[in-house]
Design an enzyme around this catalytic site. Structure first.
Site, PDB file in Angstrom:
ATOM      1  N   ILE A 125       7.056  99.019  35.684  1.00  0.00           N
ATOM      2  CA  ILE A 125       6.101  97.867  35.521  1.00  0.00           C
ATOM      3  C   ILE A 125       5.305  96.743  36.226  1.00  0.00           C
ATOM      4  O   ILE A 125       4.409  96.282  35.874  1.00  0.00           O
ATOM      5  CB  ILE A 125       6.196  98.021  33.994  1.00  0.00           C
ATOM      6  CG1 ILE A 125       4.773  97.309  33.033  1.00  0.00           C
ATOM      7  CG2 ILE A 125       7.318  96.384  34.200  1.00  0.00           C
ATOM      8  CD1 ILE A 125       5.558  97.015  31.172  1.00  0.00           C
ATOM      9  N   HIS A 180      19.371 102.803  36.832  1.00  0.00           N
ATOM     10  CA  HIS A 180      17.987 103.232  37.612  1.00  0.00           C
ATOM     11  C   HIS A 180      17.796 103.134  39.437  1.00  0.00           C
ATOM     12  O   HIS A 180      18.769 102.055  39.980  1.00  0.00           O
ATOM     13  CB  HIS A 180      17.169 102.422  36.855  1.00  0.00           C
ATOM     14  CG  HIS A 180      17.479 101.033  36.828  1.00  0.00           C
ATOM     15  ND1 HIS A 180      17.917 100.549  36.506  1.00  0.00           N
ATOM     16  CD2 HIS A 180      17.149 100.266  38.175  1.00  0.00           C
ATOM     17  CE1 HIS A 180      17.610  98.579  37.003  1.00  0.00           C
ATOM     18  NE2 HIS A 180      16.702  99.068  38.208  1.00  0.00           N
ATOM     19  N   GLN A 209      20.946  92.762  39.137  1.00  0.00           N
ATOM     20  CA  GLN A 209      20.828  93.875  37.978  1.00  0.00           C
ATOM     21  C   GLN A 209      19.906  93.318  36.698  1.00  0.00           C
ATOM     22  O   GLN A 209      20.551  92.034  36.662  1.00  0.00           O
ATOM     23  CB  GLN A 209      21.281  94.962  37.501  1.00  0.00           C
ATOM     24  CG  GLN A 209      21.269  96.099  36.795  1.00  0.00           C
ATOM     25  CD  GLN A 209      22.530  96.614  36.412  1.00  0.00           C
ATOM     26  OE1 GLN A 209      23.433  96.552  36.646  1.00  0.00           O
ATOM     27  NE2 GLN A 209      21.898  97.724  35.770  1.00  0.00           N
ATOM     28  N   ASN A 225      20.638  98.488  42.189  1.00  0.00           N
ATOM     29  CA  ASN A 225      21.266  97.327  41.611  1.00  0.00           C
ATOM     30  C   ASN A 225      21.866  97.166  40.677  1.00  0.00           C
ATOM     31  O   ASN A 225      22.088  98.171  39.771  1.00  0.00           O
ATOM     32  CB  ASN A 225      20.526  96.030  41.423  1.00  0.00           C
ATOM     33  CG  ASN A 225      19.334  95.627  42.818  1.00  0.00           C
ATOM     34  OD1 ASN A 225      19.852  96.437  43.866  1.00  0.00           O
ATOM     35  ND2 ASN A 225      18.316  95.816  41.960  1.00  0.00           N
ATOM     36  N   HIS A 283      15.552 102.533  42.762  1.00  0.00           N
ATOM     37  CA  HIS A 283      14.414 102.263  42.328  1.00  0.00           C
ATOM     38  C   HIS A 283      13.738 103.215  44.193  1.00  0.00           C
ATOM     39  O   HIS A 283      14.883 103.335  44.818  1.00  0.00           O
ATOM     40  CB  HIS A 283      14.267 101.401  43.562  1.00  0.00           C
ATOM     41  CG  HIS A 283      14.774 100.229  42.605  1.00  0.00           C
ATOM     42  ND1 HIS A 283      13.713  99.227  41.454  1.00  0.00           N
ATOM     43  CD2 HIS A 283      15.837  99.867  41.679  1.00  0.00           C
ATOM     44  CE1 HIS A 283      14.168  98.192  40.835  1.00  0.00           C
ATOM     45  NE2 HIS A 283      15.218  98.857  41.126  1.00  0.00           N
TER      46      HIS A 283
END
Ligand code: AMP
Ligand code: ZN
Length: 138
Positions: A33, A101, A95, A88, A103
């Site tokens: 986002i 997750h 993080q 992270n 990236h």
């Protein structure tokens, strides 16, 4: 187990909208986002794991094959010059969303994105001892 206060659990469940690039039973791949660069994507396991220290090994084993596919697809469409894969774990490591997750950050010549760490000095004695200790735990 879904966590009620977790934004990525909500995204995984479709309760919060996201620009979804790809989805399997176990993963959702979305655009970030607040992208660091054009095409910045996140691979999110649908199941909640806080970080690399708690992710299920079988889920993790499917992550990198998926990451290579997504990386190639992003590169083909964005014409990026390179890409960082970044993950992270813990606030100290940057993080901010405590749901594992990965990236994928496409990089473009002159994009000015700053991710690199500064080189340090290797303490050879410490590293030799640490290698022996860590080896026994893997
Ligand atoms: P990290 O700092 O590694 O925990 O990265 C968290 C990432 O999640 C950041 O790059 C955020 O921009 C991104 N992010 C946070 N909320 C959302 C959201 N609702 N949809 C997509 N990406 C998000
Ligand atoms: Zn979660």
């Amino acid at each position: 187990m879904k966590k009620d206060d977790c934004i990525f659990c909500k995204i995984a469940a479709g309760e919060i909208p996201s620009t979804t690039i790809y989805e399997t039973g176990e993963f959702k791949v979305i655009f970030d986002i607040a992208p660091a660069s054009k095409g910045h994507a996140l691979i999110i396991p649908k199941e909640h794991y806080d970080n690399v220290f708690s992710i299920d090994a079988e889920v993790a084993s499917k992550l990198f094959p998926l990451a290579t596919s997504v990386a190639k697809a992003l590169k083909a469409e964005t014409n990026c010059d390179g890409m960082n894969l970044l993950q992270n774990n813990g606030a100290v490591a940057g993080q901010t969303v405590n749901h594992f997750h990965l990236h994928l950050i496409p990089r473009y010549e002159g994009d000015g994105v700053k991710l690199a760490c500064e080189p340090g000095d290797a303490d050879k004695e410490y590293l030799a001892e640490l290698a022996e200790k860590v080896k026994k735990r893997i």
